[in-house]
Design a protein around this motif. Structure first.
Motif, PDB file in Angstrom:
ATOM      1  N   ALA A 167      -2.974  74.763 -60.072  1.00  0.00           N
ATOM      2  CA  ALA A 167      -3.496  73.731 -60.975  1.00  0.00           C
ATOM      3  C   ALA A 167      -2.486  73.490 -62.085  1.00  0.00           C
ATOM      4  O   ALA A 167      -2.115  74.419 -62.804  1.00  0.00           O
ATOM      5  CB  ALA A 167      -4.835  74.176 -61.559  1.00  0.00           C
ATOM      6  N   ARG A 179      -1.969  71.092 -65.444  1.00  0.00           N
ATOM      7  CA  ARG A 179      -2.732  70.219 -66.337  1.00  0.00           C
ATOM      8  C   ARG A 179      -1.844  69.752 -67.491  1.00  0.00           C
ATOM      9  O   ARG A 179      -1.420  70.577 -68.314  1.00  0.00           O
ATOM     10  CB  ARG A 179      -3.931  70.967 -66.944  1.00  0.00           C
ATOM     11  CG  ARG A 179      -4.973  71.388 -65.963  1.00  0.00           C
ATOM     12  CD  ARG A 179      -5.928  70.228 -65.627  1.00  0.00           C
ATOM     13  NE  ARG A 179      -6.843  70.632 -64.571  1.00  0.00           N
ATOM     14  CZ  ARG A 179      -6.607  70.433 -63.263  1.00  0.00           C
ATOM     15  NH1 ARG A 179      -5.506  69.833 -62.866  1.00  0.00           N
ATOM     16  NH2 ARG A 179      -7.483  70.839 -62.362  1.00  0.00           N
ATOM     17  N   GLY A 180      -1.553  68.472 -67.510  1.00  0.00           N
ATOM     18  CA  GLY A 180      -0.796  67.886 -68.617  1.00  0.00           C
ATOM     19  C   GLY A 180       0.529  68.573 -68.878  1.00  0.00           C
ATOM     20  O   GLY A 180       0.932  68.755 -70.036  1.00  0.00           O
ATOM     21  N   ASP A 190      -0.237  66.286 -63.786  1.00  0.00           N
ATOM     22  CA  ASP A 190      -1.480  66.929 -63.336  1.00  0.00           C
ATOM     23  C   ASP A 190      -1.422  67.057 -61.826  1.00  0.00           C
ATOM     24  O   ASP A 190      -0.996  66.132 -61.138  1.00  0.00           O
ATOM     25  CB  ASP A 190      -2.699  66.084 -63.717  1.00  0.00           C
ATOM     26  CG  ASP A 190      -2.903  66.029 -65.218  1.00  0.00           C
ATOM     27  OD1 ASP A 190      -2.738  67.068 -65.875  1.00  0.00           O
ATOM     28  OD2 ASP A 190      -3.193  64.929 -65.729  1.00  0.00           O
ATOM     29  N   THR A 226      -3.626  69.358 -58.599  1.00  0.00           N
ATOM     30  CA  THR A 226      -4.511  70.446 -58.171  1.00  0.00           C
ATOM     31  C   THR A 226      -4.372  70.616 -56.669  1.00  0.00           C
ATOM     32  O   THR A 226      -4.384  69.638 -55.925  1.00  0.00           O
ATOM     33  CB  THR A 226      -5.972  70.123 -58.520  1.00  0.00           C
ATOM     34  OG1 THR A 226      -6.066  69.881 -59.914  1.00  0.00           O
ATOM     35  CG2 THR A 226      -6.883  71.286 -58.152  1.00  0.00           C
ATOM     36  N   GLY A 258       0.835  71.822 -71.849  1.00  0.00           N
ATOM     37  CA  GLY A 258       0.034  71.872 -70.635  1.00  0.00           C
ATOM     38  C   GLY A 258      -0.046  73.273 -70.053  1.00  0.00           C
ATOM     39  O   GLY A 258       0.464  74.232 -70.654  1.00  0.00           O
ATOM     40  N   THR A 260       0.570  57.400 -65.278  1.00  0.00           N
ATOM     41  CA  THR A 260       0.469  58.838 -65.102  1.00  0.00           C
ATOM     42  C   THR A 260      -0.376  59.093 -63.873  1.00  0.00           C
ATOM     43  O   THR A 260      -1.482  58.588 -63.758  1.00  0.00           O
ATOM     44  CB  THR A 260      -0.196  59.479 -66.317  1.00  0.00           C
ATOM     45  OG1 THR A 260       0.584  59.154 -67.444  1.00  0.00           O
ATOM     46  CG2 THR A 260      -0.295  60.969 -66.166  1.00  0.00           C
ATOM     47  N   ALA A 263      -2.556  61.442 -61.222  1.00  0.00           N
ATOM     48  CA  ALA A 263      -3.369  62.647 -61.107  1.00  0.00           C
ATOM     49  C   ALA A 263      -3.604  62.877 -59.639  1.00  0.00           C
ATOM     50  O   ALA A 263      -4.055  61.986 -58.941  1.00  0.00           O
ATOM     51  CB  ALA A 263      -4.688  62.471 -61.836  1.00  0.00           C
ATOM     52  N   THR A 312      -5.130  65.176 -56.432  1.00  0.00           N
ATOM     53  CA  THR A 312      -6.006  66.229 -55.940  1.00  0.00           C
ATOM     54  C   THR A 312      -6.077  66.108 -54.433  1.00  0.00           C
ATOM     55  O   THR A 312      -6.455  65.068 -53.922  1.00  0.00           O
ATOM     56  CB  THR A 312      -7.418  66.095 -56.515  1.00  0.00           C
ATOM     57  OG1 THR A 312      -7.321  66.052 -57.918  1.00  0.00           O
ATOM     58  CG2 THR A 312      -8.286  67.246 -56.085  1.00  0.00           C
TER      59      THR A 312
END
Lengths: 464, 274
Positions: free
Chosen positions: B20, B22-23, B38, B40, B73, B262, B264, B266
């Motif tokens: 993971a 994050r930022g 980011d 995951t 982050g 940006t 993200a 997953t």
């Protein structure tokens, strides 16, 4: 153990340990065998001359005991078997003392007087090689341990695949230390064992002495191995690590010992031998005046309730000689005792200067454990003096207990000469050496502890 | 392809994702390497970071390995902060760098056993030989000094080292670089098999063709940001290449005007087929 074995196997694939081992073996072998040859020759000479001196003493003509006391004889410092490894103060201190009536003679004939060019170069003993070359060997073994891996990229593969930096460091250090122990320790043990077997080691506790001595050399090697590894941990390139480690070697092995020696001279200056001797001469001269002798005779007569020396139950000359000797003993003990204590204090200060340089710590530690330090020399000098006093006491007692009346002279013969035992000095025990070595041993231990402590953050920060 | 990659260490936070981010931001002086990344990755997910040189792919991998610390982050591996506890995080990672370096005096087999020993594994000769075979290193080459190996052969030893680790997370930096087509295809199968057994895979690559074979999510990284997320199954490799080039051009333009999106990411494709 598996990690250490893997590191050892890796190290063995490198030609360096074999080259380093060959060079060390050659240097230690040449120096050790040369020293052994000298020590064996000296031991044989001591044995031969001691026997000749004993025969000369026993074979002397019948004469007055005091003349026999002046006849005197030479006694010799015993050979420390580990002097083959570290001659210590031996070459610079006298090896034989003439024992004779009245005089606390200096030890004379220093080995350095007829030393060869190799010794004069300051690079002649096994201890010299351990002090200067073994750190280089440790540096050459360790400088690339991490820097070369970093440069090659193998450190990235290792760390990225679960190698723990702490275990990696410990494994490499242990493996290289084992290699160094084999390359340095085994030749030293072999040379020491050979010397003990051939030179004669009675009373020297040579087994444990050799073991702790070798351990001290390995601790010293470990200091430089740690230095090389710590530099390698953070150096970008192996070449940079080598350059930095060599600079540290110059600082610790060449520059710092000179600074430490100069500092010790300032902090604990050597007492003046000439002044001590001058004070002794002045004191003895003052005691041997005609007035002092008259007072001595009057006191002796009063003590025995006599008015004439012929009424005394003892010989007056013997009695006063004993008293004069006792006075001289006290003067020697005070002045030379202070002088020797001053030199011993300087040696202790030098041991503590090991905090500035591991080489200084090793030098003090090594000669103490080898039995070639200043304390052993002082022990010999005082043993010779005790022997001299024993002869004087026996000769003077013979005169005192055999009163000579009417100008008759006492003449003694072989029976009295045989009453004097041969000079068989025992060396200072190893336990005393260990106690004396506490300062430099602690200094060396502090070096190891400080480097080990420094390794913790460096290992934590280990990156490819 | 046998030899799955499974964790033999516990997961600190139960059902935390394997990876993971994050930022995450990272700068080198004035140069921005990553900015607000980011990502995951669950067990069994295969995520490919696509991007040109200097896009931040290797920086991302170095942050996950704990070789670098993020300026902002968090980077967590199985719930472990990789910046604060890099050793613990790396205990759950297997890694194949772009340039696999080996000890030239040791054979491939000896190199593999040595690296396994460093990782705390006791790898027998037979098992090491099996892993090298699985990685595609010919039997006759296994006993030769690694100094004589080609880049591809070294890469195969690196693959075997990673396979031996049986880790929760596999990090691949240009993994097929230097591999011949057959070995690259074999490697793709190995990665998919590992993912099928629950290993999460993060790879940085330029190889669009292999990305389609291996990854179930692709992030296009440009100027330190994921500017596009792609499901490679929906595109053929020609379309993927076109999209990649378009996004890079757009990101470069956007970066210069300060208007990049940006991303993200997953992935949810645990257990995707090999």
């Amino acid at each position: 153990m598996r990690r250490v074995a893997a590191e050892l196997a890796l190290a063995w694939r490198d030609a360096r340990p074999r080259w380093i081992g060959a060079v060390l073996l050659l240097l230690l072998g040449v120096a050790g065998l040369g020293a052994w040859q000298g020590a064996a020759r000296y031991a044989a000479e001591v044995e031969r001359i001691t026997a000749a001196e004993r025969a000369r003493w026993l074979g002397q003509d019948a004469k007055n005991p005091h003349s026999a006391d002046h006849y005197g004889l030479w006694v010799f410092r015993p050979v420390a078997p580990l002097a083959v490894l570290d001659p210590g103060t031996g070459p610079y201190t006298g090896r034989m003392v003439r024992v004779e009536a009245h005089l606390f003679n200096d030890a004379v004939y220093r080995a350095v007087q007829d030393a060869g060019p190799l010794t004069r170069s300051g690079f002649g003993s096994v201890a010299d090689i351990v002090g200067l070359v073994v750190p280089l060997a440790a540096i050459l073994l360790g400088f690339s341990a991490f820097a070369a891996d970093r440069e090659r990229g193998t450190l990235r593969l290792a760390l990225g695949n679960g190698a723990r930096p702490g275990r990696l460091f410990a494994g490499r250090f242990a493996a290289l230390l084992l290699a160094l122990a084999a390359l340095v320790g085994l030749p030293l043990l072999a040379l020491g064992g050979f010397a003990a077997a051939s030179v004669g080691a009675e009373g020297w506790e040579v087994g444990p002495r050799l073991a702790v001595w070798t351990l001290a050399q390995l601790a010293y090697a470990a200091v430089f191995l740690l230095i090389a590894l710590l530099i390698s941990l953070s150096a970008r390139t192996a070449r940079g690590a080598l350059a930095a480690a060599l600079a540290v070697w110059v600082g610790l092995c060449v520059v710092a010992p000179r600074l430490a020696t100069a500092g010790v001279e300032v902090v604990a200056p050597a007492p003046s031998y000439r002044e001590a001797r001058a004070r002794i001469d002045a004191d003895l001269r003052d005691h041997r005046t005609a007035e002092a002798s008259d007072a001595q005779v009057r006191a002796a007569l009063a003590r025995y309730g006599a008015s004439d020396p012929d009424e005394l139950p003892v010989d007056l000359r013997g009695l006063t000689m004993i008293e004069n000797e006792h006075h001289a003993y006290a003067v020697y003990d005070r002045e030379l005792g202070t002088f020797f204590a001053g030199l011993a204090g300087r040696e202790r200060a030098f041991g503590w200067a090991g905090l500035l340089s591991p080489r200084v710590a090793l030098q003090a530690l090594s000669q103490t454990l080898a039995g070639t330090d200043f304390a052993q020399h002082a022990h010999f000098v005082w043993a010779a003096e005790a022997y001299r006093r024993g002869i004087s006491e026996r000769m003077n007692a013979e005169i005192r207990d055999n009163p000579q009346r009417g100008g008759r002279q006492l003449v003694a013969g072989p029976e009295l000469w045989r009453a004097i035992p041969p000079f068989t000095p025992a060396p200072l025990p190893l336990a005393r050496g260990l106690a004396d070595a506490a300062g430099p041993a602690l200094a060396l231990a502090l070096w190891l502890a400080a480097l080990a402590a420094l390794s913790v953050p460096l290992v934590r920060r280990l990156r490819p | 392809m046998a030899g799955g990659m499974h964790d033999d260490t516990g997961d600190e936070t139960g059902d935390a994702p394997v990876l993971a981010l994050r930022g995450v931001a990272k700068r080198f002086g004035v140069r921005v390497a990553l900015e607000g990344l980011d990502l995951t990755l669950p067990a069994g997910g295969v995520y490919a970071l696509l991007g040109p040189n200097g896009a931040g792919k290797t920086t991302t991998i170095n942050l996950v390995l704990g070789f670098l610390r993020a300026d902002a982050g968090a980077v967590r591996v199985c719930g472990i902060d990789a910046g604060a506890e890099p050793v613990a995080a790396r205990a759950r990672i297997a890694y194949i760098p772009e340039q696999v370096a080996l000890y030239p005096g040791l054979s491939g087999l000896e190199n593999l056993r040595y690296f396994a020993t460093l990782a705390g594994l006791d790898l027998g000769r037979a098992e090491a030989g099996r892993l090298l075979g699985q990685a595609g290193l010919a039997e006759e080459a296994r006993g030769r000094p690694a100094g004589t190996y080609s880049k591809g052969m070294r890469q195969k030893v690196g693959i075997a080292v990673a396979l031996a680790r049986r880790a929760r997370l596999l990090l691949l930096d240009e993994p097929t670089s230097g591999l011949d087509p057959a070995a690259a295809a074999e490697f793709s199968g190995t990665v998919r098999a590992a993912a099928a057994r629950g290993t999460a895979v993060l790879m940085a690559t330029h190889d669009l063709y292999r990305v389609r074979e291996m990854a179930d999510r692709v992030g296009v990284l440009a100027a330190g940001r994921v500017v596009e997320e792609i499901d490679p199954a929906r595109l053929d490799h020609v379309a993927l290449e076109r999209l990649y080039i378009e996004r890079l051009a757009g990101a470069t333009g956007a970066a210069t005007t300060g208007a990049a999106t940006t991303g993200a990411a997953t992935t949810g494709a645990a257990g995707a087929a090999a």
